[in-house]
Scaffold this motif. Structure first.
Motif, PDB file in Angstrom:
ATOM      1  N   ALA A 131       0.828  -1.205   0.000  1.00  0.00           N
ATOM      2  CA  ALA A 131       0.000   0.000   0.000  1.00  0.00           C
ATOM      3  C   ALA A 131       0.864   1.259   0.000  1.00  0.00           C
ATOM      4  O   ALA A 131       0.541   2.255  -0.658  1.00  0.00           O
ATOM      5  CB  ALA A 131      -0.936  -0.010   1.196  1.00  0.00           C
ATOM      6  N   ILE A 132       1.974   1.230   0.744  1.00  0.00           N
ATOM      7  CA  ILE A 132       2.888   2.379   0.751  1.00  0.00           C
ATOM      8  C   ILE A 132       3.488   2.566  -0.635  1.00  0.00           C
ATOM      9  O   ILE A 132       3.564   3.692  -1.155  1.00  0.00           O
ATOM     10  CB  ILE A 132       3.990   2.169   1.806  1.00  0.00           C
ATOM     11  N   ALA A 133       3.926   1.472  -1.256  1.00  0.00           N
ATOM     12  CA  ALA A 133       4.524   1.556  -2.594  1.00  0.00           C
ATOM     13  C   ALA A 133       3.543   2.123  -3.608  1.00  0.00           C
ATOM     14  O   ALA A 133       3.937   2.848  -4.532  1.00  0.00           O
ATOM     15  CB  ALA A 133       5.013   0.179  -3.029  1.00  0.00           C
ATOM     16  N   ALA A 134       2.268   1.805  -3.426  1.00  0.00           N
ATOM     17  CA  ALA A 134       1.236   2.283  -4.354  1.00  0.00           C
ATOM     18  C   ALA A 134       0.770   3.703  -4.037  1.00  0.00           C
ATOM     19  O   ALA A 134      -0.042   4.266  -4.782  1.00  0.00           O
ATOM     20  CB  ALA A 134       0.041   1.331  -4.332  1.00  0.00           C
ATOM     21  N   GLY A 135       1.240   4.266  -2.935  1.00  0.00           N
ATOM     22  CA  GLY A 135       0.825   5.601  -2.539  1.00  0.00           C
ATOM     23  C   GLY A 135      -0.497   5.646  -1.811  1.00  0.00           C
ATOM     24  O   GLY A 135      -1.100   6.714  -1.670  1.00  0.00           O
ATOM     25  N   ASP A 136      -0.945   4.483  -1.309  1.00  0.00           N
ATOM     26  CA  ASP A 136      -2.245   4.401  -0.653  1.00  0.00           C
ATOM     27  C   ASP A 136      -2.168   4.397   0.873  1.00  0.00           C
ATOM     28  O   ASP A 136      -3.211   4.338   1.537  1.00  0.00           O
ATOM     29  CB  ASP A 136      -2.974   3.133  -1.114  1.00  0.00           C
ATOM     30  N   ALA A 137      -0.976   4.418   1.453  1.00  0.00           N
ATOM     31  CA  ALA A 137      -0.822   4.395   2.912  1.00  0.00           C
ATOM     32  C   ALA A 137       0.485   5.068   3.273  1.00  0.00           C
ATOM     33  O   ALA A 137       1.403   5.187   2.448  1.00  0.00           O
ATOM     34  CB  ALA A 137      -0.851   2.954   3.441  1.00  0.00           C
ATOM     35  N   GLY A 138       0.558   5.496   4.535  1.00  0.00           N
ATOM     36  CA  GLY A 138       1.770   6.121   5.033  1.00  0.00           C
ATOM     37  C   GLY A 138       2.677   5.124   5.725  1.00  0.00           C
ATOM     38  O   GLY A 138       2.330   3.958   5.922  1.00  0.00           O
ATOM     39  N   GLU A 139       3.847   5.596   6.113  1.00  0.00           N
ATOM     40  CA  GLU A 139       4.834   4.754   6.778  1.00  0.00           C
ATOM     41  C   GLU A 139       4.369   4.374   8.183  1.00  0.00           C
ATOM     42  O   GLU A 139       3.549   5.062   8.794  1.00  0.00           O
ATOM     43  CB  GLU A 139       6.167   5.491   6.880  1.00  0.00           C
TER      44      GLU A 139
END
Length: 230
Positions: free
Chosen positions: A33-41
């Motif tokens: 999800a982070i890689a896809a820009g859908d979640a934060g760290e």
């Protein structure tokens, strides 16, 4: 390795022991999800029930017993142990925002642990050619050092998962079922073994402070909220 935009990292602590397969799947989904820009760290602090994990370099002969479940972790490294009294910190960080340097990441994680131990007057250091954090043990003989923290990470699409395990008060006898990290000439230790009486919440607080000094700000998030976003 702080982000230029200083966007805070979600800081999550799970109170109940977390089954390893559930944690592994959660990390994979969050990293994607982070890689896809859908979640934060996120940094996820937890404990596991007693178990062994095998990294990508694990040697089958280094598994000496099947007393605990064994899981294929998919991270770097060899066999390690997780269990109660050990603080596991899984880091899902976006290296696209942090320099795209995996070696720098590993050194930063080692430094994070070293800084944390220093707050309790435990002198720890890196060991040339070995990943992890070590404490010299001259009481055990010349050249002896015990490992107090293991580090194993995986990076996919420049997003990290897995992380560190720091021994607070685990049953060190549980390490007897493996050759930890393939190392036969040194041992393992913990806060308790070194005579340092620190509670898990105390160490968690220190971990957060020392993480922020190296990686930037954090914001508290519940594990329920974290898992809902996966």
């Amino acid at each position: 390795m702080a982000r230029a935009d200083l966007m805070p990292v979600q800081w999550v602590i799970s109170a109940a022991p977390m089954p390893y397969p559930e944690a592994l799947e959660a990390m994979r989904r969050r990293a994607a999800a982070i890689a896809a820009g859908d979640a934060g760290e996120a940094v996820w602090l937890l404990e596991h029930p007693p178990l062994y994990t095998a990294g990508t370099s694990a040697v089958p002969a280094d598994l000496l017993t099947d007393r605990f479940p064994v899981y294929d972790a998919g991270r770097g490294g060899q066999y390690t142990y997780h269990g109660p009294g050990q603080r596991v910190a899984y880091l899902m960080l976006d290296l696209r925002e942090r320099g795209r340097d995996i070696r720098c990441l590993v050194q930063g994680l080692e430094g994070w642990v070293i800084d944390t131990l220093a707050a309790y007057n435990v002198v720890a250091e890196r060991s040339a050619g070995r990943i992890g954090v070590w404490v010299n043990r001259p009481d055990k003989g010349p050249g002896r050092a015990d490992k107090i923290a293991a580090i194993g990470v995986r990076v996919s699409k420049w997003v990290t998962f897995h992380g560190i395990s720091l021994n607070i008060s685990p049953d060190l006898d549980h390490y007897a079922g493996i050759v930890p990290c393939g190392i036969t000439d040194q041992g393992v230790t913990s806060f308790e073994d070194l005579g340092q009486l620190a509670s898990m919440p105390e160490v968690d607080s220190t971990l957060r402070t020392t993480f922020e000094s190296r990686f930037g700000p954090t914001v508290t998030t519940t594990d329920e909220a974290l898992l809902r976003t996966l």
